[in-house]
Design an enzyme around this catalytic site. Structure first.
Site, PDB file in Angstrom:
ATOM      1  N   ASP A  16     -26.535 -38.689 -40.008  1.00 49.25           N
ATOM      2  CA  ASP A  16     -27.452 -38.972 -41.104  1.00 49.25           C
ATOM      3  C   ASP A  16     -28.901 -38.535 -40.797  1.00 49.25           C
ATOM      4  OD1 ASP A  16     -27.415 -40.490 -43.639  1.00 49.25           O
ATOM      5  OD2 ASP A  16     -28.976 -41.644 -42.606  1.00 49.25           O
ATOM      6  N   LEU A  17     -29.352 -38.874 -39.598  1.00 47.42           N
ATOM      7  CA  LEU A  17     -30.738 -38.581 -39.248  1.00 47.42           C
ATOM      8  C   LEU A  17     -30.984 -37.066 -39.191  1.00 47.42           C
ATOM      9  CD1 LEU A  17     -33.433 -39.963 -38.243  1.00 47.42           C
ATOM     10  CD2 LEU A  17     -32.674 -39.311 -35.975  1.00 47.42           C
ATOM     11  N   ALA A  18     -30.022 -36.359 -38.583  1.00 45.65           N
ATOM     12  CA  ALA A  18     -30.179 -34.904 -38.473  1.00 45.65           C
ATOM     13  C   ALA A  18     -30.244 -34.281 -39.870  1.00 45.65           C
ATOM     14  CB  ALA A  18     -29.008 -34.324 -37.681  1.00 45.65           C
ATOM     15  N   ARG A  46     -18.796 -33.950 -32.656  1.00 44.87           N
ATOM     16  CA  ARG A  46     -17.456 -33.967 -32.042  1.00 44.87           C
ATOM     17  C   ARG A  46     -16.476 -33.040 -32.751  1.00 44.87           C
ATOM     18  NH1 ARG A  46     -15.964 -40.080 -30.874  1.00 44.87           N
ATOM     19  NH2 ARG A  46     -17.105 -40.337 -32.819  1.00 44.87           N
ATOM     20  N   ASP A  88     -17.431 -33.955 -27.007  1.00 43.21           N
ATOM     21  CA  ASP A  88     -17.680 -35.392 -26.879  1.00 43.21           C
ATOM     22  C   ASP A  88     -18.541 -35.571 -25.634  1.00 43.21           C
ATOM     23  OD1 ASP A  88     -17.682 -38.073 -26.469  1.00 43.21           O
ATOM     24  OD2 ASP A  88     -15.637 -38.347 -27.222  1.00 43.21           O
ATOM     25  N   ASP A 239     -34.471 -53.881 -37.032  1.00 46.99           N
ATOM     26  CA  ASP A 239     -34.549 -52.555 -37.646  1.00 46.99           C
ATOM     27  C   ASP A 239     -35.980 -52.184 -38.021  1.00 46.99           C
ATOM     28  OD1 ASP A 239     -33.392 -50.187 -38.771  1.00 46.99           O
ATOM     29  OD2 ASP A 239     -33.676 -51.047 -40.764  1.00 46.99           O
ATOM     30  N   HIS A 244     -41.578 -50.769 -36.630  1.00 45.27           N
ATOM     31  CA  HIS A 244     -42.554 -50.286 -37.610  1.00 45.27           C
ATOM     32  C   HIS A 244     -43.615 -51.340 -37.982  1.00 45.27           C
ATOM     33  CE1 HIS A 244     -39.573 -47.274 -37.703  1.00 45.27           C
ATOM     34  NE2 HIS A 244     -38.853 -47.714 -38.710  1.00 45.27           N
ATOM     35  N   LYS A 334     -34.501 -55.050 -47.766  1.00 43.02           N
ATOM     36  CA  LYS A 334     -33.730 -54.039 -48.498  1.00 43.02           C
ATOM     37  C   LYS A 334     -33.403 -54.581 -49.881  1.00 43.02           C
ATOM     38  CE  LYS A 334     -32.636 -51.322 -44.832  1.00 43.02           C
ATOM     39  NZ  LYS A 334     -33.273 -50.036 -44.680  1.00 43.02           N
TER      40      LYS A 334
HETATM   41  C1  BG6 Z   1     -35.790 -46.744 -40.342  1.00 40.32           C
HETATM   42  C2  BG6 Z   1     -34.866 -47.888 -40.587  1.00 40.32           C
HETATM   43  O1  BG6 Z   1     -36.352 -46.801 -39.066  1.00 40.32           O
HETATM   44  O2  BG6 Z   1     -36.834 -46.763 -41.327  1.00 40.32           O
HETATM   45  C3  BG6 Z   1     -34.301 -47.841 -41.988  1.00 40.32           C
HETATM   46  O3  BG6 Z   1     -33.801 -47.831 -39.655  1.00 40.32           O
HETATM   47  C4  BG6 Z   1     -35.426 -47.765 -43.002  1.00 40.32           C
HETATM   48  O4  BG6 Z   1     -33.494 -48.970 -42.251  1.00 40.32           O
HETATM   49  C5  BG6 Z   1     -36.366 -46.641 -42.655  1.00 40.32           C
HETATM   50  O5  BG6 Z   1     -34.854 -47.562 -44.270  1.00 40.32           O
HETATM   51  C6  BG6 Z   1     -37.582 -46.645 -43.562  1.00 40.32           C
HETATM   52  O6  BG6 Z   1     -38.305 -45.485 -43.310  1.00 40.32           O
HETATM   53  P1  BG6 Z   1     -39.223 -44.851 -44.432  1.00 40.32           P
HETATM   54  O7  BG6 Z   1     -39.892 -43.720 -43.744  1.00 40.32           O
HETATM   55  O8  BG6 Z   1     -38.320 -44.427 -45.552  1.00 40.32           O
HETATM   56  O9  BG6 Z   1     -40.160 -45.948 -44.848  1.00 40.32           O
END
Ligand code: BG6
Length: 486
Positions: A16-18, A46, A88, A239, A244, A334
């Site tokens: 997802d992140l990539a 993988r 892997d 999280d 943050h 969320k």
């Molecule tokens: C991520 C969290 O670090 O930051 C996510 O894992 C969250 O859950 C995201 O949605 C929020 O980031 P941004 O840049 O969209 O405010």
């Protein structure tokens, strides 16, 4: 000075992140001409797939998630620098072909000998991968540098974070470990120190004499999407809060650094983090709200009776002479009504003799005369100052007015995505926008202590409707103090 290029290896290259953040950031840098020409990328996953299949998948994500418009010609030149390698990476036997593949890429793109390892996969894989890199002599070389970027969560609690840090420190020198908090790459977070220290009118007021309280909100309208497996294990505290929110608090409240260099800034943030505590309970009125949105337990990969919080609100104290007695209210969650991130500073109300009759000793309380400074982090970056004026044609009526600075409107440029800046920082060897281990350790000490407080108070959480402002108890926490969320 030109940015040194590198071969960037993304562990979790199909994740997802990539797809959502890294590939779009690299594409934007390429479009803006800021990606070094000797840059190359190897995505690791993988599943077996060809380079061209991987490129097509990234192209689809980039056109969906990048803030820039799609430019086929530019993409074709970038695509040539992108490769895929299947394996892997938990297992040592897969490292020889992997090492050969990334070295070939590096040579093809100019042979600068620089490697950037990006951990964009599940945290339990960080340790075996780091150890295998060391075992296969991939963490140092005769020329160039080897740097590692670690995504959050950096551990799940203090003890796992310490363990992870010990492993990484045994493999990489501290100066080559980049612990990401992508919020530190957001334009307005970088702006906090400038707004504070480049304006004579703010810094003298930035303390308990003039500030009534501070609010830091990071609200999201989305739910957890496909991230149930990860999210159900961490929740909103780990999280968002541990990283943050605390970084925003640290930048907003730290003492002025003597120099603008990474170590000095990080030392001041650390001092601030060490001074943060949960506000003591008053008459068993909790200053800690855990919430969960209705329907969360039915989300994919979430436990049927999950106790994971999807919302938190809390009242914190900063125990130092600047902030003694000033509450800091933080919230994040969320599936809320809106998506926004902002810091609001509410100043104390002015003495209001003007609105009373001093001769008769009548002195009206005018707690409605409020000055607010709002630092808008997203969606639209800016700074809003609310002050009070006389309503035209009315004799004694005072009304609020706003000075509203919109950053993208003023500069007419696309604000770079946080990941764009962070990737360039690593290539440049600049740690300023990355968290130090000490900051992370301090954040975990606080986060763990808040969890244990929550457990002591029976670990209850309040259910809130999706699309609402969060649990009512979070609003009540401020109402009790004669305040409300802005
Ligand atoms: C991520 C969290 O670090 O930051 C996510 O894992 C969250 O859950 C995201 O949605 C929020 O980031 P941004 O840049 O969209 O405010």
């Amino acid at each position: 000075m030109s940015v040194p290029g590198c071969t960037m290896v993304i562990f979790g290259g199909t994740g997802d992140l990539a797809h959502r953040k890294l590939a779009p950031a690299i594409y934007n840098l390429h479009l803006e001409g800021r990606l070094p020409s000797d840059f190359s990328l190897v995505g690791i996953g993988r599943k077996q797939k060809s380079d061209s299949q991987y490129r097509q998948e990234l192209a689809a994500s980039i056109s969906k998630y990048s803030s820039s418009t799609w430019d086929e010609k530019q993409w074709q030149t970038l695509a040539l620098k992108i490769h895929y390698h299947a394996g892997d990476m938990r297992y040592a036997e897969n490292y020889l072909p992997f090492k050969n593949a990334v070295e070939a890429c590096n040579i093809e793109s100019g042979g600068n000998g620089n490697y950037l390892y990006y951990m964009a996969l599940a945290p339990h894989l960080f340790t075996p991968i780091a150890e295998n890199l060391k075992l296969h002599n991939m963490t140092a070389g005769e020329s160039g540098w080897r740097r590692i970027m670690i995504e959050k969560p950096f551990g799940y609690d203090l003890s796992s974070a310490r363990k992870l840090n010990n492993t990484l420190s045994a493999v990489f020198d501290e100066e080559n470990i980049y612990r990401i908090d992508h919020y530190l790459g957001k334009e307005m977070l970088q702006n906090i120190l400038v707004i504070r220290f480049a304006n004579t009118i703010f810094e003298p007021l930035w303390n308990k004499r003039f500030i009534d309280h501070v609010q830091i909100s990071a609200r999201e309208s989305d739910g957890i999407g496909d991230r149930g497996r990860y999210y159900d294990r961490v929740g909103a505290m780990r999280d968002m809060f541990q990283s943050h929110l605390l970084q925003m608090l640290a930048l907003m409240a730290m003492e002025p650094p003597l120099k603008a260099d990474p170590d000095t800034i990080r030392t001041e943030k650390l001092k601030l983090l060490n001074a943060v505590h949960l506000w003591p309970e008053e008459e068993s009125k909790s200053n800690l709200i855990f919430g969960q949105y209705y329907g969360y337990m039915q989300e994919k990969d979430v436990a049927a009776y999950s106790q994971t919080e999807t919302y938190i609100a809390l009242k914190l104290a900063v125990n130092n002479s600047r902030w003694q007695g000033v509450p800091f209210y933080l919230q994040t969650g969320k599936k809320l009504e809106d998506k926004l991130v902002k810091i609001v500073i509410q100043f104390k109300s002015p003495p209001s003799f003007y609105f009373g009759d001093p001769l008769e000793g009548v002195y009206k309380e005018r707690s409605d005369l409020i000055n607010l400074l709002t630092l808008k982090v997203q969606p639209r970056e800016g700074v809003v100052f609310q002050f009070n004026i006389k309503k035209p044609a009315a004799i004694e009526e005072v009304v609020p007015a706003e000075m509203d600075f919109c950053q993208p409107c003023a500069f007419m440029i696309n604000t770079p995505e946080a990941y764009e800046l962070l990737l360039l920082d690593v290539m440049n060897g600049d740690q300023t926008r990355f968290s130090s281990w000490n900051e992370i350790e301090s954040s975990w000490i606080l986060t763990d202590s808040i969890y244990s407080q929550h457990r002591k108070s029976l670990g209850n959480f309040d259910i809130y409707e999706a699309g609402s402002m969060g649990p009512e108890s979070a609003a009540d926490m401020l109402i009790r103090d004669g305040r409300h969320w802005w």
